[in-house]
Design a protein around this motif. Structure first.
Motif, PDB file in Angstrom:
ATOM      1  N   CYS A  73       0.850  -1.189   0.000  1.00 21.68           N
ATOM      2  CA  CYS A  73       0.000   0.000   0.000  1.00 21.68           C
ATOM      3  C   CYS A  73       0.887   1.240   0.000  1.00 21.68           C
ATOM      4  O   CYS A  73       1.772   1.396   0.834  1.00 21.68           O
ATOM      5  N   CYS A  76      -0.391   3.461   3.446  1.00 23.95           N
ATOM      6  CA  CYS A  76      -0.019   3.080   4.813  1.00 23.95           C
ATOM      7  C   CYS A  76       1.257   2.249   4.864  1.00 23.95           C
ATOM      8  O   CYS A  76       1.779   1.966   5.936  1.00 23.95           O
ATOM      9  N   CYS A  89      -6.559  -1.862  -0.234  1.00 19.15           N
ATOM     10  CA  CYS A  89      -5.766  -2.188   0.944  1.00 19.15           C
ATOM     11  C   CYS A  89      -6.698  -2.605   2.083  1.00 19.15           C
ATOM     12  O   CYS A  89      -7.608  -1.859   2.434  1.00 19.15           O
ATOM     13  N   CYS A  92      -6.233   0.137   5.261  1.00 17.25           N
ATOM     14  CA  CYS A  92      -6.716   1.524   5.227  1.00 17.25           C
ATOM     15  C   CYS A  92      -7.698   1.800   4.093  1.00 17.25           C
ATOM     16  O   CYS A  92      -8.244   2.887   3.988  1.00 17.25           O
ATOM     17  N   SER A  94      -7.123   2.059   0.945  1.00 17.16           N
ATOM     18  CA  SER A  94      -6.546   2.781  -0.181  1.00 17.16           C
ATOM     19  C   SER A  94      -6.512   1.916  -1.430  1.00 17.16           C
ATOM     20  O   SER A  94      -6.413   0.694  -1.360  1.00 17.16           O
TER      21      SER A  94
HETATM   22 ZN   LIG Z   1      -3.083   0.855   3.246  1.00 14.21          ZN
END
Ligand SMILES: [Zn+2]
Length: 113
Positions: A73, A76, A89, A92, A94
């Motif tokens: 990611c 993060c 992800c 998080c 993402s």
């Molecule tokens: Zn992430």
């Protein structure tokens, strides 16, 4: 035609492995495939049926295990494994992901007599 050359190399690897093991017949060829390898197993099976005629691999079944996709990611910084259905992800949420694997394509094992 992508699958044709792949099938030729699968067959070559499998026949070499079988003769090393002293096997007389290959019943199944197990493959490990990343979700983005772009290989269609049905096409591999179709080509194998033709290419393997008269060899120890005649009539062998192709079995495919799909391996998960590893990503990093960018937001993060954590590594995780995701599937093609959910490209996100897990930590998080993402979608800024860097692909670490997923293009694999290899012969994993053989089932022989
Ligand atoms: Zn992430």
């Amino acid at each position: 035609m992508h699958e044709l050359s792949i099938t030729q190399s699968i067959l070559k690897i499998s026949l070499e492995a079988a003769s090393q093991q002293g096997a007389t017949r290959i019943r199944a060829i197990r493959l490990r495939m990343g979700p983005f390898s772009g290989v269609v197993p049905e096409c591999v099976q179709m080509y194998l049926d033709v290419l393997a005629k008269g060899t120890r691999a005649e009539g062998a079944k192709i079995e495919v295990e799909t391996v998960p996709l590893k990503v990093l990611c960018r937001d993060c910084g954590r590594e995780s494994e995701i599937t093609r259905e959910r490209i996100q992800c897990p930590f998080c949420g993402s979608i800024q992901l860097k692909r670490l694997s997923g293009n694999e394509f290899m012969v994993d094992s053989l089932e022989v007599d």
